[in-house]
Write a protein that holds these residues in place. Sequence first.
Motif, PDB file in Angstrom:
ATOM      1  N   TRP A  21       0.839  -1.187   0.000  1.00  0.00           N
ATOM      2  CA  TRP A  21       0.000   0.000   0.000  1.00  0.00           C
ATOM      3  C   TRP A  21       0.880   1.246   0.000  1.00  0.00           C
ATOM      4  O   TRP A  21       1.913   1.288   0.656  1.00  0.00           O
ATOM      5  CB  TRP A  21      -0.909  -0.004   1.235  1.00  0.00           C
ATOM      6  N   PRO A  22       0.477   2.290  -0.737  1.00  0.00           N
ATOM      7  CA  PRO A  22       1.280   3.515  -0.766  1.00  0.00           C
ATOM      8  C   PRO A  22       1.213   4.247   0.578  1.00  0.00           C
ATOM      9  O   PRO A  22       0.234   4.138   1.314  1.00  0.00           O
ATOM     10  CB  PRO A  22       0.629   4.349  -1.871  1.00  0.00           C
ATOM     11  N   THR A  23       2.239   5.026   0.846  1.00  0.00           N
ATOM     12  CA  THR A  23       2.250   5.838   2.061  1.00  0.00           C
ATOM     13  C   THR A  23       1.378   7.070   1.852  1.00  0.00           C
ATOM     14  O   THR A  23       0.985   7.394   0.725  1.00  0.00           O
ATOM     15  CB  THR A  23       3.679   6.290   2.401  1.00  0.00           C
ATOM     16  N   TRP A  24       1.091   7.763   2.952  1.00  0.00           N
ATOM     17  CA  TRP A  24       0.262   8.967   2.870  1.00  0.00           C
ATOM     18  C   TRP A  24       0.950  10.022   1.991  1.00  0.00           C
ATOM     19  O   TRP A  24       0.301  10.684   1.189  1.00  0.00           O
ATOM     20  CB  TRP A  24       0.002   9.520   4.270  1.00  0.00           C
ATOM     21  N   LYS A  25       2.251  10.150   2.107  1.00  0.00           N
ATOM     22  CA  LYS A  25       2.992  11.129   1.297  1.00  0.00           C
ATOM     23  C   LYS A  25       2.913  10.774  -0.192  1.00  0.00           C
ATOM     24  O   LYS A  25       2.764  11.655  -1.040  1.00  0.00           O
ATOM     25  CB  LYS A  25       4.439  11.193   1.763  1.00  0.00           C
ATOM     26  N   GLU A  26       3.015   9.502  -0.527  1.00  0.00           N
ATOM     27  CA  GLU A  26       2.896   9.069  -1.924  1.00  0.00           C
ATOM     28  C   GLU A  26       1.494   9.350  -2.455  1.00  0.00           C
ATOM     29  O   GLU A  26       1.340   9.762  -3.609  1.00  0.00           O
ATOM     30  CB  GLU A  26       3.203   7.574  -2.043  1.00  0.00           C
ATOM     31  N   LEU A  27       0.476   9.128  -1.629  1.00  0.00           N
ATOM     32  CA  LEU A  27      -0.892   9.418  -2.055  1.00  0.00           C
ATOM     33  C   LEU A  27      -1.095  10.900  -2.324  1.00  0.00           C
ATOM     34  O   LEU A  27      -1.726  11.277  -3.321  1.00  0.00           O
ATOM     35  CB  LEU A  27      -1.889   8.950  -0.989  1.00  0.00           C
ATOM     36  N   GLN A  28      -0.556  11.746  -1.450  1.00  0.00           N
ATOM     37  CA  GLN A  28      -0.663  13.188  -1.648  1.00  0.00           C
ATOM     38  C   GLN A  28       0.047  13.619  -2.919  1.00  0.00           C
ATOM     39  O   GLN A  28      -0.472  14.422  -3.697  1.00  0.00           O
ATOM     40  CB  GLN A  28      -0.084  13.932  -0.445  1.00  0.00           C
ATOM     41  N   SER A  29       1.213  13.066  -3.147  1.00  0.00           N
ATOM     42  CA  SER A  29       1.980  13.397  -4.341  1.00  0.00           C
ATOM     43  C   SER A  29       1.216  12.991  -5.604  1.00  0.00           C
ATOM     44  O   SER A  29       1.133  13.756  -6.564  1.00  0.00           O
ATOM     45  CB  SER A  29       3.330  12.698  -4.290  1.00  0.00           C
ATOM     46  N   SER A  30       0.658  11.798  -5.589  1.00  0.00           N
ATOM     47  CA  SER A  30      -0.114  11.320  -6.739  1.00  0.00           C
ATOM     48  C   SER A  30      -1.356  12.174  -6.969  1.00  0.00           C
ATOM     49  O   SER A  30      -1.718  12.455  -8.114  1.00  0.00           O
ATOM     50  CB  SER A  30      -0.523   9.866  -6.538  1.00  0.00           C
ATOM     51  N   ALA A  31      -2.003  12.584  -5.888  1.00  0.00           N
ATOM     52  CA  ALA A  31      -3.203  13.415  -6.013  1.00  0.00           C
ATOM     53  C   ALA A  31      -2.876  14.755  -6.656  1.00  0.00           C
ATOM     54  O   ALA A  31      -3.640  15.262  -7.486  1.00  0.00           O
ATOM     55  CB  ALA A  31      -3.844  13.620  -4.645  1.00  0.00           C
TER      56      ALA A  31
END
Length: 63
Positions: A21-31
């Motif tokens: 699962w992606p980290t919260w920082k990776e999710l924010q970056s992708s968003a």
Amino acid sequence: MKKFINYVKECYNELVNKVTWPTWKELQSSAVVVSIASLIIALVVYLMDKTFETLLEAFYRIF
């Protein structure tokens, strides 16, 4: 019915133990990337629409 229960157990096991699962920082970056790309695509579509609108208005004025 036993096959279905086995399938659900295997799916759960895979989701819990094998999926990364992606980290919260990776999710924010992708968003952020998706948001910027969406805005750029929307701008391109808007410009194409306005261009065709102008061309068709000119065409209909001539004919």
